[in-house]
Design an enzyme around this catalytic site. Sequence first.
Site, mmCIF file in Angstrom:
data_model
loop_
_atom_site.group_PDB
_atom_site.id
_atom_site.type_symbol
_atom_site.label_atom_id
_atom_site.label_comp_id
_atom_site.label_asym_id
_atom_site.label_seq_id
_atom_site.Cartn_x
_atom_site.Cartn_y
_atom_site.Cartn_z
ATOM 1 N N SER A 64 -6.745 -52.395 15.789
ATOM 2 C CA SER A 64 -7.562 -53.625 15.774
ATOM 3 C C SER A 64 -7.137 -54.631 14.715
ATOM 4 C CB SER A 64 -9.027 -53.273 15.543
ATOM 5 O OG SER A 64 -9.581 -52.794 16.736
ATOM 6 N N LYS A 67 -5.904 -57.952 15.901
ATOM 7 C CA LYS A 67 -6.766 -58.962 16.544
ATOM 8 C C LYS A 67 -6.775 -60.334 15.859
ATOM 9 C CE LYS A 67 -9.833 -55.403 18.536
ATOM 10 N NZ LYS A 67 -11.088 -54.673 18.280
ATOM 11 N N TYR A 191 -3.091 -55.294 25.917
ATOM 12 C CA TYR A 191 -3.876 -55.197 24.682
ATOM 13 C C TYR A 191 -3.561 -53.888 23.947
ATOM 14 C CZ TYR A 191 -7.948 -53.764 21.977
ATOM 15 O OH TYR A 191 -8.747 -53.258 20.998
ATOM 16 N N TYR A 243 -17.183 -55.604 12.268
ATOM 17 C CA TYR A 243 -18.139 -55.243 13.330
ATOM 18 C C TYR A 243 -19.563 -55.101 12.792
ATOM 19 C CZ TYR A 243 -13.521 -53.637 14.892
ATOM 20 O OH TYR A 243 -12.200 -53.532 15.179
#
Length: 443
Positions: A64, A67, A191, A243
């Site tokens: 991640s 990102k 992805y 998050y």
Amino acid sequence: MRSPIPDFLDETLDRHRSDRSGENADYIPDLAAADPEKLGICISTLDGVKYTSGDAEYEFSIQSMSKPFIYGLALEQVGLPRVLEMVGVEPSGEKFNELSLDKKSGKPLNPMINAGAMAVHSLLGEPGASLAERTEIARAGLSKFAGRELTIDEHVAEGEWGAAYRNVAISNMLRSYDVFLDDPDEVVRGYISQCSVLVTAKDLAIMASTLAGGGVNPLSGEQVLSPRVNRQVLAVMMTCGMYDAAGDWMTEIGIPAKSGVSGGVFGVMPGQVGIATFSPRLDKHGTSVRGAKIFRDLSNRLSLHIMDAPEPARSIIRRDRRFVDSKGDMVRICSLQGLIQWSGSENVIRAMDDPSGSTNVFVLDLRRVNEINGIARRMLTETLSRLEDDGIRVVLMDPDNLMKCKGPDSDLPGVEIIDSLKTVKGLKRVRDDRRKEMAERTP
Ligand code: GLN
């Protein structure tokens, strides 16, 4: 001399080495099998100096942490309005792989959760670009941030694809709500490949310092992101990067950061440094346990919390003296220092305002100023031109041309520029009592 910084990093790692809490990510086979004892750190300065300790050269998949960078690349490619149309910028407060869309708009809430990141991935390349094209754009783009050619670990990617039920569900949800029109399986695969790019803590620190330096890679000097896009990326990362732990992270640690399930964490202190850690065991939010503890340590020990108020701008005015010259005119010499931003310019403007009206000549001495930012320069230029309108002779001492008044494009065409105070003839210092007396005499 041996720099104390690597020793400081060694000590920091040693303090947390024995912490074995948390678990490796279990849903990607290669991450489940990773050596949980690995521990590394790197801090990269804005001029590309890297301080490392532990396993800083050990390669792991970026996951991640890709990102924010891919978000930046998509913003550069299609522009902010197009990206905002597709993906919001609101913290979700949910897990990274939540099956969720904004209730009103039907868009993914932000580009740091998987739903948003897949939507952003689908923007790479020409509309309808192939899986191979998008994968290569992501790999090459991430390489620009790292300043070296990165590779994809196909084994990691295949392993994740083998059980990507959740991400496939998310991608199908995006397709069914027309967030993108591409084949949902191709978007997930692309992805996943983006997440399988291999980096080291050293690479990540360089990538982080590219963001810290306004989008300029410290190794290659390349402007990878424009300042506006860079700011967008950092702002979204700060509010959404962790998050459902974003609030805790920002209040306690205060270093805008991004984590990945491989165990990496990178943090960005704008204008200062990029930091990266690696340690595979994760907490319940999917963030490295030791990584988070090390970041907390660095924030406290190096005063890196972004909300720690900086020194106030009170010291901008170094000296403010008044003299009488050979003609009997009152000459005021205001000497500034340091870095002048908007709040500093407000300070100076307040000081320039002389309600007694006794000043005939105003000298602004910028010899000790290192930098004036754009808005401060405009504020000062406007104020100096107002002084001129009031009939005051304005003189600048500006050897580095910080006010950009030398040459034909000057915003203050009439302003007098001098190199030395000797030009202002026969100055005699005015003491405070004499100054008061003169002020009283002026109507
Ligand atoms: N590839 C991982 C996933 O999509 C990345 C998640 C993460 O690092 N938080 O599940």
